[in-house]
Design an enzyme around this catalytic site. Structure first.
Site, PDB file in Angstrom:
ATOM      1  N   GLU A  40       0.862  -1.146  -0.004  1.00 44.91           N
ATOM      2  CA  GLU A  40       0.062  -0.032  -0.151  1.00 44.91           C
ATOM      3  C   GLU A  40       0.658   1.278   0.107  1.00 44.91           C
ATOM      4  O   GLU A  40       0.670   2.518  -0.616  1.00 44.91           O
ATOM      5  CB  GLU A  40      -0.979   0.016   1.315  1.00 44.91           C
ATOM      6  CG  GLU A  40      -1.814  -0.819   1.177  1.00 44.91           C
ATOM      7  CD  GLU A  40      -2.846  -0.388  -0.071  1.00 44.91           C
ATOM      8  OE1 GLU A  40      -3.199   0.688  -0.561  1.00 44.91           O
ATOM      9  OE2 GLU A  40      -3.506  -1.263  -0.875  1.00 44.91           O
ATOM     10  N   CYS A 195     -11.800   1.222 -15.649  1.00 43.75           N
ATOM     11  CA  CYS A 195     -12.192   2.705 -15.461  1.00 43.75           C
ATOM     12  C   CYS A 195     -11.018   3.404 -15.332  1.00 43.75           C
ATOM     13  O   CYS A 195     -10.769   4.137 -14.161  1.00 43.75           O
ATOM     14  CB  CYS A 195     -13.090   2.605 -14.316  1.00 43.75           C
ATOM     15  SG  CYS A 195     -14.000   4.357 -14.425  1.00 43.75           S
ATOM     16  N   CYS A 210     -23.971   3.316 -14.218  1.00 49.92           N
ATOM     17  CA  CYS A 210     -22.794   4.449 -14.049  1.00 49.92           C
ATOM     18  C   CYS A 210     -23.698   5.731 -14.901  1.00 49.92           C
ATOM     19  O   CYS A 210     -23.947   5.719 -16.035  1.00 49.92           O
ATOM     20  CB  CYS A 210     -21.785   3.950 -14.982  1.00 49.92           C
ATOM     21  SG  CYS A 210     -20.502   5.439 -15.246  1.00 49.92           S
TER      22      CYS A 210
END
Ligand code: SF4
Length: 368
Positions: A40, A195, A210
């Site tokens: 992360e 996306c 969407c």
């Protein structure tokens, strides 16, 4: 626009993830808190493909949290060299030491405790809690901001507080109580694979709901950062080589740009050169300063024009901190410095230097 019913995203997203998600990422096998945390931090502002070799090297060198905490900061910065945003590496090291000292070497499961640790913001804390401990904790990294702003047609630049708060509200409402680890990875994967900046809506599992797709406004979201001119700073970088071709390097201050890395002296004007060189030896033992063509390095808030200046010592230097070319690749150096040194070593191995300048060192690899 009022929020739609909760969990519009999770069912189609989880079904898609089971088939098409990235299940082979190394930090998933196994998704221990240490590996998830490391990934992360590395993935902040950095692409997966770039992170992969760094992640593997870090784990080889520091297989445990304890090993990382016990390592000297220099060793951590060396391995980080090239990933950029070096504050992340310093915080990583501080965080490891804090966990070992104050938490018995165990990652807390509660994101509200994780967020108090060095280098861990709210989204990162939640991502660790979700992926390592399967806790329900919404995330809002760059990929998720893009997905949510398009899916819910949220206008405005996500860097503003109002837009961020709206996106957090959607992120929270959409995160399911069941399978939060899978959902977290799924929405990150959707942002990374489908996306994207240029969206692949035809292949998108959540296309039916969407709002941006429905209204043909996908390209308008998320709104870009308002344009502002980045100022140009000009600096001379002084490269002093000793008689063996080794380079003079010194640690940079711990805070600020490239904090804690090794660097060369940085000058605002060439006349400052004299006082820096005085520390090295008598003027008779120095070659004339040789400015090379400048090159530019971009930061978020400004651009830096770097003019390398080469000086060669013929006598014995007064200081000892010279590093042989053979060591340069492994040293914790700022990216543009490393790039410049690579150009030099390549040119040296090809026995020529671009721009017709021959500023290099004599034969031999110099001192180690
Ligand atoms: S339909 Fe297009 S814009 Fe909407 S979430 Fe899917 S990829 Fe993104």
């Amino acid at each position: 626009m009022s929020p739609p019913p909760a969990l519009a995203l999770a069912p189609p997203l989880l079904a898609w993830f089971a088939q098409a998600g990235r299940h082979d990422l190394p930090w998933k096998q196994p998704a221990t808190p240490y590996r998830v945390w490391l990934s992360e931090i590395m993935l902040q502002q950095t692409q997966v493909q770039t992170v992969l070799p760094y992640f593997e090297r870090f784990l080889e060198t520091f297989p445990t949290l304890e090993a990382l905490a016990a390592a000297p900061l220099d060793a951590v910065l060396s391995l980080w060299s090239g990933l950029g945003y070096y504050a992340r590496a310093r915080n990583l090291h501080r965080c490891a030491q804090t966990l070992v000292r104050d938490h018995g070497g165990v990652f807390p499961e509660d994101p509200e405790i994780l967020v108090t640790l060095p280098g861990i913001g709210q989204s990162t804390a939640n991502a660790i809690a979700a992926q390592a401990f399967n806790r329900r904790a919404p995330i809002l990294d760059g990929n998720v901001k893009r997905v949510l702003s398009r899916y819910f047609a949220v206008d405005g630049w996500p860097g503003t507080r109002a837009v961020t708060e709206t996106l957090w509200a959607y992120a929270d409402a959409e995160t399911p109580g069941h399978a939060p680890a899978a959902y977290t990875q799924a929405i990150m994967d959707l942002g990374a694979l489908i996306c994207r900046r240029k969206a692949h809506c035809a292949r998108c599992p959540v296309q039916a709901g969407c709002a941006s797709f429905r209204t043909g406004t996908v390209d308008q979201r998320p709104a870009p950062r308002p344009k502002r001119e980045r100022p140009l700073k000009r600096r001379f970088f002084l490269f002093v080589f000793d008689a063996d071709g080794a380079l003079w390097l010194a640690p940079r201050p711990p805070e600020g740009i490239w904090g804690g890395l090794l660097g060369v002296p940085e000058l605002e004007t060439l006349p400052e050169l004299g006082s820096v060189l005085e520390t090295l030896g008598p003027p008779s033992s120095l070659s004339p300063a040789q400015p090379l063509p400048p090159f530019e390095h971009g930061f978020t808030h400004f651009r830096l024009e770097i003019t390398p200046v080469h000086v060669h010592l013929t006598g014995r230097p007064k200081v000892e901190a010279f590093y042989a070319p053979a060591t340069w690749e492994t040293l914790p150096l700022p990216a543009p410095l490393k790039r410049h040194l690579r150009t030099l070593t390549t040119a040296r191995s090809q026995s020529h230097v671009e721009n017709g300048v021959l500023p290099l060192f004599p034969k031999g690899t110099g001192r180690a």
